[in-house]
Design a protein around this motif. Structure first.
Motif, PDB file in Angstrom:
ATOM      1  N   THR A  69       1.941  11.314  -0.435  1.00  0.00           N
ATOM      2  CA  THR A  69       2.824  10.665   0.116  1.00  0.00           C
ATOM      3  C   THR A  69       4.165  11.301   0.430  1.00  0.00           C
ATOM      4  OG1 THR A  69       1.756   8.954  -1.023  1.00  0.00           O
ATOM      5  CG2 THR A  69       4.234   8.274  -0.229  1.00  0.00           C
ATOM      6  N   PRO A  70       4.540  11.369   1.674  1.00  0.00           N
ATOM      7  CA  PRO A  70       5.987  12.134   2.004  1.00  0.00           C
ATOM      8  C   PRO A  70       7.036  11.466   1.788  1.00  0.00           C
ATOM      9  CG  PRO A  70       5.089  10.893   4.009  1.00  0.00           C
ATOM     10  CD  PRO A  70       3.950  10.705   2.863  1.00  0.00           C
ATOM     11  N   VAL A  71       8.275  11.997   1.235  1.00  0.00           N
ATOM     12  CA  VAL A  71       9.469  11.460   1.000  1.00  0.00           C
ATOM     13  C   VAL A  71      10.598  11.955   1.607  1.00  0.00           C
ATOM     14  CG1 VAL A  71      10.741  11.418  -1.033  1.00  0.00           C
ATOM     15  CG2 VAL A  71       8.722  11.500  -1.754  1.00  0.00           C
ATOM     16  N   PHE A  72      11.267  10.786   2.142  1.00  0.00           N
ATOM     17  CA  PHE A  72      12.331  10.638   3.252  1.00  0.00           C
ATOM     18  C   PHE A  72      13.653  10.577   2.245  1.00  0.00           C
ATOM     19  CE2 PHE A  72      15.533   8.587   6.166  1.00  0.00           C
ATOM     20  CZ  PHE A  72      15.402   9.643   7.228  1.00  0.00           C
ATOM     21  N   THR A  73      14.556  11.371   2.888  1.00  0.00           N
ATOM     22  CA  THR A  73      15.797  11.435   1.853  1.00  0.00           C
ATOM     23  C   THR A  73      16.977  11.021   2.924  1.00  0.00           C
ATOM     24  OG1 THR A  73      15.206  12.726   0.115  1.00  0.00           O
ATOM     25  CG2 THR A  73      17.732  12.444   0.400  1.00  0.00           C
ATOM     26  N   ASN A  74      17.032  11.804   4.144  1.00  0.00           N
ATOM     27  CA  ASN A  74      18.211  11.645   5.245  1.00  0.00           C
ATOM     28  C   ASN A  74      17.695  11.935   6.415  1.00  0.00           C
ATOM     29  OD1 ASN A  74      18.858  14.361   3.524  1.00  0.00           O
ATOM     30  ND2 ASN A  74      19.265  14.416   5.659  1.00  0.00           N
ATOM     31  N   MET A 193       7.397  -3.178   6.954  1.00  0.00           N
ATOM     32  CA  MET A 193       7.326  -1.688   7.151  1.00  0.00           C
ATOM     33  C   MET A 193       6.405  -0.987   6.184  1.00  0.00           C
ATOM     34  SD  MET A 193       9.163  -1.782   9.989  1.00  0.00           S
ATOM     35  CE  MET A 193       9.585   0.001  10.301  1.00  0.00           C
ATOM     36  N   PRO A 194       6.003   0.057   6.652  1.00  0.00           N
ATOM     37  CA  PRO A 194       4.956   0.961   5.769  1.00  0.00           C
ATOM     38  C   PRO A 194       6.015   2.129   5.096  1.00  0.00           C
ATOM     39  CG  PRO A 194       4.869   1.904   8.176  1.00  0.00           C
ATOM     40  CD  PRO A 194       5.687   0.478   8.072  1.00  0.00           C
ATOM     41  N   TYR A 195       7.110   1.499   4.647  1.00  0.00           N
ATOM     42  CA  TYR A 195       7.858   2.189   3.792  1.00  0.00           C
ATOM     43  C   TYR A 195       8.090   1.743   2.546  1.00  0.00           C
ATOM     44  CZ  TYR A 195       9.512   3.551   8.493  1.00  0.00           C
ATOM     45  OH  TYR A 195       9.387   3.733   9.821  1.00  0.00           O
ATOM     46  N   LEU A 196       8.313   2.654   1.352  1.00  0.00           N
ATOM     47  CA  LEU A 196       8.193   2.446  -0.077  1.00  0.00           C
ATOM     48  C   LEU A 196       9.517   3.140  -0.593  1.00  0.00           C
ATOM     49  CD1 LEU A 196       6.950   1.283  -2.788  1.00  0.00           C
ATOM     50  CD2 LEU A 196       5.811   3.363  -2.772  1.00  0.00           C
ATOM     51  N   ARG A 197      10.214   2.127  -1.542  1.00  0.00           N
ATOM     52  CA  ARG A 197      11.291   2.777  -2.291  1.00  0.00           C
ATOM     53  C   ARG A 197      10.729   2.568  -3.710  1.00  0.00           C
ATOM     54  NH1 ARG A 197      17.002   1.917  -0.863  1.00  0.00           N
ATOM     55  NH2 ARG A 197      16.667   3.719   0.197  1.00  0.00           N
ATOM     56  N   PHE A 198      10.594   3.598  -4.543  1.00  0.00           N
ATOM     57  CA  PHE A 198      10.092   3.662  -6.024  1.00  0.00           C
ATOM     58  C   PHE A 198      11.367   2.747  -6.772  1.00  0.00           C
ATOM     59  CE2 PHE A 198       8.871   7.706  -4.241  1.00  0.00           C
ATOM     60  CZ  PHE A 198       7.581   7.559  -4.263  1.00  0.00           C
ATOM     61  N   PRO A 199      10.776   1.899  -7.681  1.00  0.00           N
ATOM     62  CA  PRO A 199      11.765   1.351  -8.704  1.00  0.00           C
ATOM     63  C   PRO A 199      12.313   2.516  -9.367  1.00  0.00           C
ATOM     64  CG  PRO A 199       9.418   0.255  -8.788  1.00  0.00           C
ATOM     65  CD  PRO A 199       9.321   1.650  -7.899  1.00  0.00           C
ATOM     66  N   GLY A 200      13.875   2.227  -9.334  1.00  0.00           N
ATOM     67  CA  GLY A 200      14.820   3.131  -9.995  1.00  0.00           C
ATOM     68  C   GLY A 200      14.698   4.731  -9.275  1.00  0.00           C
ATOM     69  N   GLY A 201      14.036   4.635  -8.121  1.00  0.00           N
ATOM     70  CA  GLY A 201      14.012   5.840  -7.407  1.00  0.00           C
ATOM     71  C   GLY A 201      13.405   7.147  -8.090  1.00  0.00           C
ATOM     72  N   CYS A 202      12.416   6.619  -9.141  1.00  0.00           N
ATOM     73  CA  CYS A 202      11.690   7.697  -9.814  1.00  0.00           C
ATOM     74  C   CYS A 202      10.286   7.787  -9.563  1.00  0.00           C
ATOM     75  CB  CYS A 202      11.642   7.174 -11.607  1.00  0.00           C
ATOM     76  SG  CYS A 202      13.371   6.911 -12.323  1.00  0.00           S
ATOM     77  N   TYR A 203       9.855   9.146  -9.469  1.00  0.00           N
ATOM     78  CA  TYR A 203       8.330   9.411  -8.996  1.00  0.00           C
ATOM     79  C   TYR A 203       8.192  10.832  -9.264  1.00  0.00           C
ATOM     80  CZ  TYR A 203      10.371  12.186  -5.159  1.00  0.00           C
ATOM     81  OH  TYR A 203      11.154  13.065  -4.449  1.00  0.00           O
ATOM     82  N   VAL A 216       1.968   5.064   3.305  1.00  0.00           N
ATOM     83  CA  VAL A 216       3.336   4.764   3.435  1.00  0.00           C
ATOM     84  C   VAL A 216       4.285   5.969   3.301  1.00  0.00           C
ATOM     85  CG1 VAL A 216       3.095   2.520   2.281  1.00  0.00           C
ATOM     86  CG2 VAL A 216       3.620   4.424   0.728  1.00  0.00           C
ATOM     87  N   THR A 217       5.310   5.949   3.841  1.00  0.00           N
ATOM     88  CA  THR A 217       6.335   6.929   3.589  1.00  0.00           C
ATOM     89  C   THR A 217       7.337   6.475   2.744  1.00  0.00           C
ATOM     90  OG1 THR A 217       6.378   7.769   5.851  1.00  0.00           O
ATOM     91  CG2 THR A 217       8.483   8.109   4.716  1.00  0.00           C
ATOM     92  N   ALA A 218       7.609   7.107   1.493  1.00  0.00           N
ATOM     93  CA  ALA A 218       8.520   6.875   0.635  1.00  0.00           C
ATOM     94  C   ALA A 218      10.137   7.146   1.141  1.00  0.00           C
ATOM     95  CB  ALA A 218       8.316   7.738  -0.750  1.00  0.00           C
ATOM     96  N   VAL A 219      10.817   6.259   0.697  1.00  0.00           N
ATOM     97  CA  VAL A 219      12.330   6.363   1.181  1.00  0.00           C
ATOM     98  C   VAL A 219      13.322   6.476   0.109  1.00  0.00           C
ATOM     99  CG1 VAL A 219      14.129   5.378   2.689  1.00  0.00           C
ATOM    100  CG2 VAL A 219      11.764   5.326   3.513  1.00  0.00           C
ATOM    101  N   GLN A 220      13.952   7.746  -0.065  1.00  0.00           N
ATOM    102  CA  GLN A 220      15.017   7.619  -0.971  1.00  0.00           C
ATOM    103  C   GLN A 220      16.481   7.517  -0.330  1.00  0.00           C
ATOM    104  OE1 GLN A 220      13.075   7.198  -3.776  1.00  0.00           O
ATOM    105  NE2 GLN A 220      13.800   9.068  -4.903  1.00  0.00           N
TER     106      GLN A 220
END
Length: 294
Positions: A69-74, A193-203, A216-220
């Motif tokens: 899963t890709p992770v997007f930060t900015n 949207m096909p975006y996911l934010r992890f609970p607490g940002g933890c993964y 999905v794309t993970a969004v930080q």
């Protein structure tokens, strides 16, 4: 809740998840891929800075090494002064009793402020929040000024040692995300949207591998507002203004009881950022700009 920055390196999908993500399966992964469902209605509250028409499919990032899963930060730092405000609508699976007794996990005044200020935003919502406030979830999820994304069903952490959050077992991570999409559908949200934010940002890598089949794309984020449990709106506003730079993703919260200053922060920060030349965008626009460069 996100008290500070933290970066650490199944069941068959339900019908609701299939509706939200089925069209992604046929998309290629070498560029920004765009799930169907364009916004077909207009609203007088739609932010002026939001796109007039939505793309046919929301952009996603290319999967990571090994298909993770890709992770997007900015977003890009060199494509103008854009900033994305994101709001976590947090509610854990065991907080229903507290809501029934009068505790407010929603924040309609914040949503009204964003509409009045014409600021597009991305709301990461837990399934439990959508179940508790279905009318508000539907209002957000059908307003073209917003986009609604997944913040898990339970807001239980996907890893251990995540700010004291309860955890789900590794074999429940995927079903927890799928259950949130089911809750959105039941609330009347047609196209999350096909975006996911992890609970607490933890993964961790295991989580990224587990969720990869969902597409999905993970969004930080790169700016922590500090609004969680804060009582000094001015201090939070200063922290946001000090942290924002071109392409920033700001994390805030849409829960009155645990983030009571957020509306005031938004009302203070938005005009200041506009004076500096910033344009407010949704996360999807930033992901599209970032994926298009790959």
């Amino acid at each position: 809740m996100i008290p500070l920055v933290r970066r650490i390196t199944g069941l068959a999908a339900t019908c609701a998840l299939s509706v939200a993500l089925a069209s992604l399966a046929a998309c290629g992964t070498t560029r920004a891929t765009h799930a169907a469902h364009p916004v077909s209605h207009t609203s007088p509250s739609a932010p002026a800075e939001s796109s007039a028409t939505a793309p046919s499919k929301p952009p996603r990032l290319t999967p990571g090494p090994g298909g993770l899963t890709p992770v997007f930060t900015n977003g890009p730092r060199d494509q103008g002064k854009t900033v994305a405000f994101t709001f976590d609508a947090d509610m854990t699976a065991d907080e229903g009793r507290r809501a029934a007794s009068g505790e407010h996990f929603d924040n309609p005044q914040l949503i009204a402020a964003l509409r009045a200020l014409k600021v597009p935003a991305t709301v990461f919502m837990t399934g439990k929040w959508a179940e508790t406030y279905p009318d508000e979830a539907r209002s957000i999820g059908t307003d073209p000024g917003f986009e609604l994304a997944n913040h898990s069903y339970s807001h239980y952490a996907f890893t251990g040692d995540c700010y004291g959050l309860p955890t789900v077992s590794p074999d429940q991570v995927r079903s927890d995300v799928e259950r949130a999409y089911t809750a959105f559908a039941k609330a009347g949200v047609p196209h999350p949207m096909p975006y996911l934010r992890f609970p607490g940002g933890c993964y961790d890598t295991r989580v990224l591998r587990t969720l990869a089949p969902l597409g999905v794309t993970a969004v930080q984020w790169d700016v922590v507002s500090g609004d969680a449990f804060a009582t000094d709106a001015d201090a939070v506003a200063r922290q946001v203004l000090a942290g924002v730079k071109p392409g920033s993703v700001v994390v805030m919260h849409c829960t009155r009881s645990a983030a009571p200053t957020t509306e005031r922060v938004v009302r203070a920060v938005v005009p200041e950022l506009r004076k500096k030349g910033y344009r407010f965008v949704k996360v999807s626009e930033m992901i599209g700009a970032s994926a298009g460069r790959s």
